[in-house]
Design a protein around this motif. Structure first.
Motif, PDB file in Angstrom:
ATOM      1  N   GLY A 256      -1.042  -8.783  10.263  1.00  0.00           N
ATOM      2  CA  GLY A 256      -2.090  -7.876   9.776  1.00  0.00           C
ATOM      3  C   GLY A 256      -2.446  -6.839  10.818  1.00  0.00           C
ATOM      4  O   GLY A 256      -3.217  -5.917  10.539  1.00  0.00           O
TER       5      GLY A 256
ATOM      6  N   HIS B  11       0.811  -1.228   0.000  1.00  0.00           N
ATOM      7  CA  HIS B  11       0.000   0.000   0.000  1.00  0.00           C
ATOM      8  C   HIS B  11       0.837   1.269   0.000  1.00  0.00           C
ATOM      9  O   HIS B  11       0.358   2.321  -0.411  1.00  0.00           O
ATOM     10  CB  HIS B  11      -0.914   0.019   1.239  1.00  0.00           C
ATOM     11  CG  HIS B  11      -2.081  -0.913   1.123  1.00  0.00           C
ATOM     12  ND1 HIS B  11      -3.034  -1.063   2.107  1.00  0.00           N
ATOM     13  CD2 HIS B  11      -2.458  -1.763   0.130  1.00  0.00           C
ATOM     14  CE1 HIS B  11      -3.943  -1.955   1.723  1.00  0.00           C
ATOM     15  NE2 HIS B  11      -3.614  -2.393   0.528  1.00  0.00           N
TER      16      HIS B  11
ATOM     17  N   THR C 127       0.139  -5.204   3.655  1.00  0.00           N
ATOM     18  CA  THR C 127      -0.884  -5.511   4.657  1.00  0.00           C
ATOM     19  C   THR C 127      -0.420  -6.599   5.629  1.00  0.00           C
ATOM     20  O   THR C 127      -1.021  -6.792   6.684  1.00  0.00           O
ATOM     21  CB  THR C 127      -2.172  -5.983   3.953  1.00  0.00           C
ATOM     22  OG1 THR C 127      -1.801  -7.010   2.988  1.00  0.00           O
ATOM     23  CG2 THR C 127      -2.862  -4.838   3.226  1.00  0.00           C
TER      24      THR C 127
END
Ligand SMILES: NC(=O)c1ccc[n+]([C@@H]2O[C@H](COP(=O)([O-])OP(=O)(O)OC[C@H]3O[C@@H](n4cnc5c(N)ncnc54)[C@H](OP(=O)(O)O)[C@@H]3O)[C@@H](O)[C@H]2O)c1
Length: 336
Positions: free
Chosen positions: A264, A146, A242
């Motif tokens: 996570g 991300h 993630t």
């Protein structure tokens, strides 16, 4: 297969690194170095006594030279590349590809029309360590990526500064240093940025001494990238996913990656360090790729397609447009 004769345009510092790679490769031989100054070429060949000191014209007229490596300052890349292509030579050109996208398009078009090989020598892309990092990221070991952050900065000593601070030589941190993380991240993510916002700090000479940007990629990845030739920075890259992150100390030239995995949340599961041996002459990998492509009749390398070099020049044009940073030999329309 016959040995491939190489010539170098630009009797400067980085040309020596490529000369060492050409000497190490059994399929290549360096036959000449061309310079705008005969004295510079003659001084340069003191270190490489089997190489002829030539003018650009003499080098480009040599029948025993099939491929040329352009190692001048960025402002001369386009003219050298076009001259070499017109002389029927395959071309590898130092990073950045050139100064702006308009120049890049001209180079790409002539290479295409001439059916000759053209490649930007962004040497990191060809390293085994970089290829390994690319496969680790693609394996999903840290989940979906991300966010990327990349910092590449060093305080460049006075003796190496002239070309970095001189607007007439297309100086500045963006074209010299920012181009590395920009190109590397695009290669690792297999994507070009969709949107870029940027800012810079200018030097007394009017070039960018610190260059900063946030880039958004089509998958939604955000990358925060900073580069400077004026500040000692902690050069490194981080890829946040993630399920963990990958730390690349000493990036973009480091060979070690630390893979941090979590579940996570903030709960860390493991940490593993990996080092890949790139050999003692890093430029050898880009040279071998160019030789492989030329011998196979390819006009570009799949590791750094010409269209990607052209597109990334456009990203840097956009940044300079935001800052009003035009070089003295450019018109505003050159950045459109
Ligand atoms: N891949 C890498 O790790 C790496 C590292 C450093 C630099 N580079 C790239 O390599 C290129 C050359 O960098 P460098 O550090 O080798 O440069 P450099 O030694 O300062 O100069 C290279 C050549 O550029 C021409 N030149 C330099 N200053 C000039 C001036 N004031 N007036 C006219 N011509 C001038 C000369 O070409 P002639 O001899 O032909 O006249 C000179 O031999 C740059 O595009 C840079 O981005 C890549």
């Amino acid at each position: 297969m016959a040995v491939m004769g190489w010539g170098i345009m630009g009797a400067g510092l980085i040309a020596q690194e490529m000369a060492r790679a050409i000497a190490l490769c059994s399929e290549t031989e360096l036959r000449g170095v061309g310079s705008q100054s005969l004295k510079r070429a003659q001084d340069w060949v003191q270190k490489f006594p089997d190489v002829d000191a030539l003018s650009y014209n003499e080098l480009l007229n040599r029948k025993d030279i099939q491929a040329v490596y352009v190692a001048t300052t960025h402002n001369f890349h386009k003219d050298c590349v076009l001259a070499a292509l017109k002389a029927g030579k395959h071309v590898v050109v130092e990073k950045p590809f050139c100064v702006n996208q308009k120049e890049a398009r001209e180079m790409a078009e002539l290479a295409r029309q001439s059916h000759l090989f053209l490649m930007e020598a962004l040497w990191v892309r060809f390293l085994p360590s970089h290829q390994k990092l690319k496969s680790i990221l693609a394996s999903g070991v840290i989940g979906e990526i991300h966010q990327v952050s990349a910092v590449f900065g060093k305080f460049v000593e006075e003796c190496y500064r002239p070309r970095l601070i001189d607007p007439s030589l297309a100086g500045g941190a963006t074209l010299d240093l920012f181009c590395y993380p920009l190109s590397i991240i695009s290669h690792l993510l297999d994507a070009l940025p969709l949107r870029v916002v940027s800012d810079c700090r200018k030097s007394k000479t009017g070039v960018d001494e610190i260059s900063n940007a946030i880039l958004r990629y089509p998958s939604g990845v955000l990358a925060q990238v900073s580069a400077s030739y004026d500040l000692r920075m902690e050069s490194r890259m981080m890829f946040y996913g993630t399920l963990g992150h990958i730390e690349c100390p000493e990036a973009p030239f480091g060979k070690t990656f630390i893979i941090h995995k979590h579940d996570g949340t903030n709960h860390v599961i493991s940490q593993e360090s990996l080092t890949v041996d790139d050999g003692s002459v890093g430029f050898l990998h880009q040279l071998q790729e160019a030789v492989r492509c030329i011998q196979s009749g390819l006009m570009e390398s799949p590791i750094i397609p010409v269209a990607e070099s052209v597109a990334l020049m456009g990203v840097m044009d956009g940044m300079r447009r935001e800052w009003g940073l035009l070089y003295p030999f450019e018109k505003a329309s050159d950045l459109e």
